[in-house]
Design a protein around this motif. Structure first.
Motif, short mmCIF file in Angstrom:
data_model
loop_
_atom_site.label_atom_id
_atom_site.label_comp_id
_atom_site.label_asym_id
_atom_site.label_seq_id
_atom_site.Cartn_x
_atom_site.Cartn_y
_atom_site.Cartn_z
N ARG A 36 22.15 -0.97 53.46
CA ARG A 36 22.07 -1.82 52.15
C ARG A 36 21.48 -3.17 52.30
O ARG A 36 21.28 -3.83 53.40
CB ARG A 36 23.33 -2.20 51.52
N ARG A 37 20.86 -3.77 51.01
CA ARG A 37 20.26 -5.06 51.10
C ARG A 37 21.10 -5.97 50.81
O ARG A 37 22.11 -5.49 50.06
CB ARG A 37 19.10 -5.09 50.24
N PRO A 38 21.27 -7.29 50.98
CA PRO A 38 22.08 -8.50 50.74
C PRO A 38 22.40 -8.51 49.22
O PRO A 38 23.48 -8.89 48.82
CB PRO A 38 21.44 -9.41 51.18
N ALA A 39 21.34 -8.14 48.41
CA ALA A 39 21.45 -8.36 47.00
C ALA A 39 22.46 -7.57 46.31
O ALA A 39 23.13 -8.03 45.25
CB ALA A 39 19.94 -8.31 46.25
N THR A 40 23.08 -6.43 46.92
CA THR A 40 23.85 -5.51 46.63
C THR A 40 25.36 -6.15 46.93
O THR A 40 26.25 -5.04 46.86
CB THR A 40 23.74 -4.08 46.77
N LEU A 41 25.44 -7.29 47.52
CA LEU A 41 27.04 -7.20 48.35
C LEU A 41 27.47 -8.40 47.48
O LEU A 41 26.79 -9.42 46.73
CB LEU A 41 26.88 -7.88 49.83
N SER A 42 28.74 -8.40 47.77
CA SER A 42 29.69 -9.41 47.07
C SER A 42 29.57 -10.78 48.34
O SER A 42 28.85 -10.70 49.02
CB SER A 42 31.18 -8.90 46.88
N GLY A 43 29.84 -11.83 47.43
CA GLY A 43 29.88 -13.13 48.45
C GLY A 43 30.75 -12.95 49.87
O GLY A 43 30.24 -13.46 50.45
N GLY A 44 31.81 -12.25 49.72
CA GLY A 44 32.55 -12.20 50.91
C GLY A 44 31.98 -11.42 51.76
O GLY A 44 31.99 -11.48 53.00
N GLN A 45 31.40 -10.21 51.43
CA GLN A 45 30.52 -9.19 52.16
C GLN A 45 29.44 -10.17 52.81
O GLN A 45 28.89 -9.93 53.94
CB GLN A 45 29.99 -8.01 51.32
N LYS A 46 28.49 -10.88 52.04
CA LYS A 46 27.46 -11.61 52.46
C LYS A 46 28.23 -12.46 53.67
O LYS A 46 27.38 -12.86 54.66
CB LYS A 46 26.81 -12.34 51.43
N GLN A 47 29.14 -13.15 53.43
CA GLN A 47 29.50 -14.03 54.20
C GLN A 47 29.88 -13.29 55.77
O GLN A 47 29.58 -13.72 57.01
CB GLN A 47 30.95 -14.83 54.14
#
Length: 386
Positions: A162-173
């Protein structure tokens, strides 16, 4: 002259050599993961104001260590000096016993996770995590294995493409954390990485981050202004104020036994009641003389603050031997699990009292504004602060 029968002599012959007692080895203490040797930082460097002033700290290997304090106290500047992003004006920074003062960040075995995730939006999660390994020239097979293991560790293995744009804030962290950990740094620096998350997600990430730290065994140095966050996650923490370390210790030590008025007031809520100390007792201004369980290092006649936590104060069923004082209920604040009472002891002196709302609590049993009440606490639960 007859020999002493208690200390018989033995001839020094090959059959009876002198017995040599083994010398116990001197224990060798391992070098700390991070040592800050009286580091200071001034802006401008030629003699300006201190952002950090003569800080001495040792952070052990494998420790989760937090730098805690209000905005502008110097905690982020201290972190940047450990990472090599800022050079100290005075003092030195040592990593695993090696002086790294003046070395740039890429020559230090540390990685940093910032509040902003700084992910590459055009890359997949796996490629984001692999970025640093590819720059180091790590073999492809090893990159694949390490990236897969790190994404599984942060529970994102199923989202590797997946690409970062599809993630929630917690997942990005979590991705930012995996990207930092995959390089196997000696020390991981975290600059308020959870500040942008909502309260529920932040509390969830606090638990997960501590679990990850225990699993990988890497030293974490965590910067935060959130007292609850530092108490929840840290093995030890340093409370900072105006560029200095006010107190350093375990969460329990710092919360239960603050050594300064600043620490007592910054760590959670602490009632600070002014008075005068003399011979094991504090006489409150316009109030009674109260026994204290601590022998402070202040001379008789000193002006002090008597510090007691809201949850240590009793509003009912007071026991013999308690310190007792009478006041007037000024406010009642219901917060679900607890009720907080603001009680005025004297003009300008109000204390906060926290009571748990148990299964036996009833609404009609709560104190109302204007009522006179007697409160008390055990002498060992209060501190005398200069």
């Amino acid at each position: 002259m007859q020999p002493d029968p208690k200390t018989p002599e033995h001839p020094r012959t090959p059959e009876h050599p002198r017995i040599q007692r083994p010398v116990p080895p001197v224990p060798v203490r391992p070098a700390p993961a991070v040592r800050l040797d009286r580091v200071s930082k001034r802006y401008p460097a030629g003699g300006g104001a201190y952002a950090v002033r003569e800080v001495e700290l040792d952070i052990a290997k494998g420790e989760f260590f937090s730098l805690l304090g209000p905005s502008g106290c110097g905690k982020t500047t201290l972190l940047r000096m450990i990472g090599g992003f800022t050079d100290p004006t005075d003092g030195g920074v040592l990593l695993d016993g090696q002086d790294v003062t003046g070395l740039p960040p890429h020559q230090r075995n540390v990685n940093t996770v910032f509040q902003s995730y700084a992910l590459f939006e055009h890359l997949s999660l796996a490629d984001n995590v692999a970025f640093g390994l590819r720059r180091k020239g790590v073999a492809r097979a090893e990159i694949r294995a390490r990236v897969r293991g790190m994404l599984d560790l942060v529970q994102l293995g199923h989202l590797a493409d997946r690409r970062p744009a599809t993630l929630s804030g917690g997942q990005k962290q979590r991705v930012a954390l995996a990207r930092a950990l995959v390089n196997r740094p000696q020390v991981l620096l975290l600059d308020e990485p959870l500040a942008a998350l909502d309260l529920k997600l932040r509390r969830q990430m606090q638990v997960e981050l501590k679990q990850i730290q225990r699993e990988v065994g890497i030293t974490f140095v965590f910067v935060t202004h959130d007292q609850d966050e530092a108490l929840t996650m840290s093995d030890r923490l340093a409370v900072m104020n105006e560029g200095r370390v006010e107190q350093c210790g375990t969460p329990e030590d710092v919360y239960e036994r603050p050594t300064t008025t600043f620490t007592a007031s910054f760590m959670g809520t602490s009632n600070l009641v002014p008075g005068t100390y003399r011979s094991g007792r504090v006489t409150l201004d316009e109030g009674p003389e109260l026994l204290v369980g601590q022998r402070p290092s202040v001379p008789d006649g000193s002006r002090v603050n008597l510090a007691v936590r809201p949850e240590k104060i009793w509003l009912s069923d007071l026991e013999p031997g308690m310190a007792r004082v009478t006041g007037t209920v000024r406010e009642t604040v219901y917060s679900g699990p607890t009720t907080t009472y603001l009680i005025e002891l004297a003009p300008g002196v109000t204390v906060s009292v926290l009571e748990q709302n148990t299964v036996r609590s009833r609404r009609e049993d709560r104190w109302s504004g204007g009522e006179r009440v007697e409160i008390g606490w055990k002498p060992e639960h209060c501190l005398v602060l200069d």
